[in-house]
Structure formats: structure tokens, C-alpha cells
Write a protein that holds these residues in place. Structure first.
Motif, PDB file in Angstrom:
ATOM      1  N   TYR A  22      -2.740  11.483  10.630  1.00  0.00           N
ATOM      2  CA  TYR A  22      -3.463  10.218  10.757  1.00  0.00           C
ATOM      3  C   TYR A  22      -4.468  10.283  11.906  1.00  0.00           C
ATOM      4  CZ  TYR A  22      -1.125   7.284   7.307  1.00  0.00           C
ATOM      5  OH  TYR A  22      -0.682   6.723   6.135  1.00  0.00           O
ATOM      6  N   VAL A  29     -13.033  10.318  10.367  1.00  0.00           N
ATOM      7  CA  VAL A  29     -13.661   9.175   9.695  1.00  0.00           C
ATOM      8  C   VAL A  29     -14.491   8.339  10.667  1.00  0.00           C
ATOM      9  CG1 VAL A  29     -13.160   7.036   8.440  1.00  0.00           C
ATOM     10  CG2 VAL A  29     -11.922   9.098   7.885  1.00  0.00           C
ATOM     11  N   ARG A  47      -6.823   1.078   8.005  1.00  0.00           N
ATOM     12  CA  ARG A  47      -7.441   2.362   7.675  1.00  0.00           C
ATOM     13  C   ARG A  47      -7.948   2.341   6.235  1.00  0.00           C
ATOM     14  NH1 ARG A  47      -2.876   4.265  10.763  1.00  0.00           N
ATOM     15  NH2 ARG A  47      -3.590   5.562  12.477  1.00  0.00           N
ATOM     16  N   TYR A  49      -7.821   4.728   4.261  1.00  0.00           N
ATOM     17  CA  TYR A  49      -7.083   5.788   3.573  1.00  0.00           C
ATOM     18  C   TYR A  49      -5.613   5.693   3.960  1.00  0.00           C
ATOM     19  CZ  TYR A  49      -7.159   7.999   8.113  1.00  0.00           C
ATOM     20  OH  TYR A  49      -6.995   8.239   9.441  1.00  0.00           O
ATOM     21  N   SER A  50      -4.795   6.412   3.220  1.00  0.00           N
ATOM     22  CA  SER A  50      -3.372   6.487   3.569  1.00  0.00           C
ATOM     23  C   SER A  50      -2.800   7.768   2.986  1.00  0.00           C
ATOM     24  CB  SER A  50      -2.603   5.287   3.028  1.00  0.00           C
ATOM     25  OG  SER A  50      -2.589   5.325   1.618  1.00  0.00           O
TER      26      SER A  50
END
Length: 145
Positions: A22, A29, A47, A49-50
Motif C-alpha cells: 500500500y 500514485v 484510495r 485502488y485496493s
């Protein structure tokens, strides 16, 4: 991968390294920009994303299922062997299970009807209906003359 301790070790590693992943993607990012020069994510809020890791036991099962299916499709594995591998039973029980499936299929086809026969019957009925309606139409034309 079938070793219980290997699976536990892998799960522990996934849990441990997830925070590092992460952090690494956060830096990537927040520092990357799109073609317009806009930052993808400013580091605030949720976020974009994951990560969702599939449990290692499930991955092992998926790989085994894919191998069994490909061998069935290639013809290098019999149906009895496939049942035996899927359900972790011996070949005698797998053979009995296959015979039961075939018997059940015959019973259902006998009592519920086979779709191919139903379609043939429907086609014959529609042809008969069409032919009788054309006879009726011809007979009314002949009466008018």
C-alpha cells in the motif's frame, strides 16, 4: 503448496507485506501524473485502488480444477478419474457415482421428456397446423368460385 505450514507462512507474509505494498503504491500514485498533468491521487480520502488476495488454499484448488478440466478436454483423463480427483474418493466409488448420475439422467429424460423430442413434436405440430390452415384457405377459395 499442500503443506499446511507453507499455507500459514504464505498467509502471514501476505498480511505482513500488504502494508508495504500500500505504501509503495501510494507513493507511485501520488507522484504520477496523467497526460493533462493532473495527479492521480492527492493522498487524501479513500484510495483509488485496493488489494484483495485470494487465500492460498483456494488458489491451490483452482489450479487443480483447471488441470483436471484441461485433461478432460484433451482426453487424457477419464470421467471416473476426474470424479475421483475432484471429490477425493477412490475409483470404485467414483465409478458408482458416475453410474448413479447416468441412471438419474435416464430417469429424468424418461419422465420429464427429452428436449430434442419435444422440439421435433413442436415442429410436427406447427407443420400440421400450417398445412391444415392452407387446406382451409384453399377450400374457401374453391367454394367462392
Amino acid at each position: 503448496m499442500n503443506n499446511k505450514f507453507d499455507m500459514q507462512t504464505t498467509e502471514v507474509k501476505i498480511t505482513h507485506y500488504t502494508t508495504y505494498l500500500y505504501r509503495m503504491f501510494d507513493m507511485l500514485v501520488t507522484s504520477s501524473k496523467d497526460e493533462n498533468g493532473k495527479v492521480y491521487w492527492n493522498g487524501k480520502g479513500e484510495r483509488p485502488y485496493s488489494f484483495e488476495f485470494i487465500p492460498i488454499a483456494m488458489v491451490d484448488q483452482l489450479v487443480q480444477d483447471e488441470l483436471i478440466n484441461s485433461r478432460l478436454n484433451n482426453g487424457t483423463l477419464s470421467v471416473i478419474e476426474a470424479i475421483s480427483l475432484y471429490e477425493n474418493i477412490d475409483t470404485l466409488m467414483a465409478k458408482q457415482k458416475l453410474e448413479h448420475i447416468i441412471e438419474e439422467s435416464k430417469f429424468l429424460n424418461k419422465h420429464l421428456g427429452d428436449n430434442t423430442n419435444d422440439n421435433k413434436q413442436r415442429n410436427e405440430n406447427s407443420i400440421n397446423e400450417t398445412s391444415t390452415s392452407s387446406i382451409k384457405a384453399n377450400s374457401t377459395i374453391n367454394k367462392e368460385m
